[in-house]
Design a protein around this motif. Structure first.
Motif, short mmCIF file in Angstrom:
data_model
loop_
_atom_site.label_atom_id
_atom_site.label_comp_id
_atom_site.label_asym_id
_atom_site.label_seq_id
_atom_site.Cartn_x
_atom_site.Cartn_y
_atom_site.Cartn_z
N UNK A 101 -27.89 -6.18 30.49
CA UNK A 101 -28.55 -7.24 29.74
C UNK A 101 -29.74 -6.64 29.01
N UNK A 102 -30.13 -7.23 27.88
CA UNK A 102 -31.20 -6.63 27.08
C UNK A 102 -32.52 -6.53 27.84
N UNK A 104 -36.67 -4.34 27.39
CA UNK A 104 -37.49 -3.48 26.56
C UNK A 104 -37.11 -2.02 26.78
N UNK A 105 -37.14 -1.27 25.70
CA UNK A 105 -36.79 0.13 25.76
C UNK A 105 -37.62 0.87 24.72
N UNK A 106 -38.21 1.97 25.14
CA UNK A 106 -39.00 2.79 24.22
C UNK A 106 -40.14 1.96 23.59
N UNK A 107 -40.73 1.09 24.41
CA UNK A 107 -41.86 0.24 24.01
C UNK A 107 -41.49 -0.77 22.94
N UNK A 108 -40.20 -1.07 22.79
CA UNK A 108 -39.75 -2.04 21.80
C UNK A 108 -38.82 -3.06 22.44
N UNK A 109 -38.78 -4.25 21.87
CA UNK A 109 -37.81 -5.24 22.34
C UNK A 109 -36.42 -4.78 21.95
N UNK A 110 -35.41 -5.23 22.68
CA UNK A 110 -34.05 -4.74 22.47
C UNK A 110 -33.41 -5.28 21.20
N UNK A 111 -33.59 -6.51 20.90
CA UNK A 111 -32.93 -7.09 19.74
C UNK A 111 -31.45 -7.36 20.00
N UNK A 112 -30.61 -7.15 18.98
CA UNK A 112 -29.18 -7.47 19.09
C UNK A 112 -28.29 -6.24 19.14
N UNK A 113 -28.87 -5.09 19.42
CA UNK A 113 -28.11 -3.83 19.37
C UNK A 113 -27.18 -3.66 20.56
N UNK A 114 -26.10 -2.91 20.35
CA UNK A 114 -25.24 -2.47 21.45
C UNK A 114 -25.74 -1.15 22.02
N UNK A 128 -23.88 -2.61 28.14
CA UNK A 128 -22.51 -2.90 28.58
C UNK A 128 -22.39 -4.38 28.94
N UNK A 129 -22.41 -5.21 27.91
CA UNK A 129 -22.30 -6.65 28.13
C UNK A 129 -20.86 -7.11 27.90
#
Length: 260
Positions: A101-102, A104-114, A128-129
């Motif tokens: 599930x989404x 935070x990554x690399x100090x950024x919100x995840x957004x809609x990316x795979x 892996x959703x």
């Protein structure tokens, strides 16, 4: 082969490297930084053919998806690592992680990316959703890993740093820079897929299907101005696939219409 859902492909096309925000400055086009336009990666020659057979993967099976993607990452590190070593270019292995599930990554919100790549960690995450794992018989997961790894290539060869620092005059120019960066990752992903194509149990229809999905994805992301039209995404992916060489992937000197 089943037609892959467009939403998942659009998500990967929105998986730009997680970067610090540019600082807008006056800049004259075209792009003039030689780290972007004349990077040594472009003169490194063809990627040598290697073996990278796909592992078994069934829909909605997270453990199998992890093993599948880890095998692809091993191929990517081995193939590109050897290629850059032959060319006298720096290289370090990319790392990969998984989330369901989404977050935070690399100090950024995840957004809609795979998937998303973090330059400072030299690592990318794959989401892996249910949507990503709904259809696993196509080339989407393979292409996703190749695309994210391409951002790692941009990182280790200095393209990423030059992109982060390059000035722009406004949102239009900034979006074009993002499109050049993302379309280059598509092309480099195609280079790798072309280099291992002989070891995949695939045929021309599989490749045409992936290109068709890329073309049609432009309709779903019509409001996104920083990743390119579907036809250009497909064109750069196919260009890398057919050339099997980074020389085909210099998006930084391409006419604006080729990266629109």
């Amino acid at each position: 082969m089943p037609v892959m859902r467009l939403s998942a492909l659009v998500a990967v096309l929105l998986c730009a490297t997680l970067l610090p925000a540019h600082t807008a400055q006056a800049s004259a086009y075209p792009i003039r930084d030689r780290a972007l336009t004349a990077n040594k990666l472009y003169g490194s020659g063809k990627l040598e053919p290697t073996e990278c057979p796909e592992r078994k993967i069934e829909p909605d099976n997270v453990p199998q998806a992890k093993r599948y993607l880890q095998a692809v990452l091993d191929c990517l590190n081995a193939s590109w690592g050897a290629h850059l070593a032959r060319a006298g270019l720096p290289f370090s292995k990319a790392k990969m992680g998984f989330i369901t599930k989404p977050r935070r990554f690399c100090s950024s919100s995840w957004g809609s990316a795979s998937g998303a790549y973090c330059a400072r960690e030299k690592r990318f995450l794959i989401l892996l959703d249910d949507d990503l794992l709904e259809v696993t018989s196509d080339l989407f997961l393979f292409s996703l890993a190749a695309h994210e790894f391409a951002h790692h290539l941009q990182n280790v060869t200095g393209i990423n740093h030059a992109f982060e620092q390059y000035p722009y005059k406004g949102k239009k120019e900034l979006n074009e820079q993002f499109r050049r960066n993302e379309l280059q990752a598509e092309c480099l992903g195609g280079v790798f897929i072309g280099s291992v194509w002989g070891s995949l149990d695939r045929d021309g229809d599989d490749w045409k299907q992936l290109l068709d999905i890329n073309r049609h994805s432009g309709d779903e992301q019509s409001k996104v101005r920083d990743h390119g039209k579907g036809r250009n995404i497909a064109a750069w992916l196919d260009k890398g696939f057919r050339a099997v060489s980074p020389a085909a992937c210099n998006t930084w000197t391409a006419p604006s219409q080729k990266v629109s």
